[in-house]
Design a protein around this motif. Structure first.
Motif, PDB file in Angstrom:
ATOM      1  N   CYS A 201       3.278  -0.220   5.653  1.00 18.57           N
ATOM      2  CA  CYS A 201       4.465  -0.516   4.639  1.00 18.57           C
ATOM      3  C   CYS A 201       5.718   0.649   4.430  1.00 18.57           C
ATOM      4  CB  CYS A 201       3.096  -0.481   3.382  1.00 18.57           C
ATOM      5  SG  CYS A 201       1.821  -1.259   3.520  1.00 18.57           S
TER       6      CYS A 201
ATOM      7  N   HIS B 158      -2.754   0.094   9.669  1.00 17.93           N
ATOM      8  CA  HIS B 158      -2.044  -1.454   9.257  1.00 17.93           C
ATOM      9  C   HIS B 158      -2.119  -1.885  10.352  1.00 17.93           C
ATOM     10  CE1 HIS B 158       1.555  -3.299   7.029  1.00 17.93           C
ATOM     11  NE2 HIS B 158       1.273  -3.545   8.088  1.00 17.93           N
TER      12      HIS B 158
ATOM     13  N   CYS C 113       0.107   3.844   2.902  1.00 21.15           N
ATOM     14  CA  CYS C 113       0.994   3.329   4.585  1.00 21.15           C
ATOM     15  C   CYS C 113       2.064   3.098   4.718  1.00 21.15           C
ATOM     16  CB  CYS C 113       0.033   1.886   4.244  1.00 21.15           C
ATOM     17  SG  CYS C 113       0.294   1.477   6.004  1.00 21.15           S
TER      18      CYS C 113
ATOM     19  N   MET D 133       1.011  -1.479  -0.199  1.00 23.29           N
ATOM     20  CA  MET D 133       0.001  -0.141   0.405  1.00 23.29           C
ATOM     21  C   MET D 133       0.960   0.985  -0.314  1.00 23.29           C
ATOM     22  SD  MET D 133      -3.040   0.663   1.311  1.00 23.29           S
ATOM     23  CE  MET D 133      -4.941  -0.285   0.936  1.00 23.29           C
TER      24      MET D 133
ATOM     25  N   HIS E 242      -0.229  -6.277   3.955  1.00 18.24           N
ATOM     26  CA  HIS E 242      -0.841  -5.352   5.010  1.00 18.24           C
ATOM     27  C   HIS E 242      -2.321  -6.051   4.835  1.00 18.24           C
ATOM     28  CE1 HIS E 242      -2.103  -0.910   4.816  1.00 18.24           C
ATOM     29  NE2 HIS E 242      -3.513  -1.257   4.586  1.00 18.24           N
TER      30      HIS E 242
END
Ligand code: AMP
Ligand code: ZN
Length: 114
Positions: free
Chosen positions: A7, A98, A4, A1, A46
């Motif tokens: 991430c 997340h 995010c 992602m 994710h």
């Protein structure tokens, strides 16, 4: 992602102090620690929250707890005690979408949480 934060930490696009890493999970120190030991433990896949947890990912959840056990031993909070916390959604104060386990220890933790 792409949008995010966690991430981005997995992809090393945002720096973090890493405590443990393998092909499935990452653990890093919280930027704003709420206890002498405050680690965030995340799956590399994710998953936004517990609400979004697919049944087929149950194994990674079990695995994350084994890593939490290993981290607690390494950080020497396994015997004194530690807490695993997942904030899920608005009322729980989940700020990063997340899924993550807070690993908190190194002091006497209060109960109930606020
Ligand atoms: P939560 O409120 O359960 O979603 O927890 C998010 C946590 O991420 C908070 O404890 C933050 O202090 C932590 N956090 C936010 N940005 C970073 C970052 N760049 N590196 C490490 N931890 C972070
Ligand atoms: Zn993510």
């Amino acid at each position: 992602m792409t949008d995010c934060l966690f991430c981005k930490i997995i992809e090393k696009k945002v720096p973090a102090k890493i405590a443990y890493e393998d092909d499935k999970v990452l653990a890093f120190h919280d930027i704003s620690p709420q206890a002498p030991t405050h680690i965030l433990l995340i799956p590399k896949k994710h998953i936004a929250s517990i609400n979004d947890l697919p049944e087929q990912d149950s194994a990674i959840i079990g695995y994350l707890h084994l890593i939490a056990k290993k981290l607690a031993q390494e950080l020497k909070i396994d015997q004194s005690g530690f807490r695993l916390v997942i904030n899920n959604g608005l009322d729980a104060g989940q700020a990063v979408s997340h899924i993550h386990w807070h690993v908190l220890g190194g002091r006497k933790l209060q109960w109930p949480p606020g």
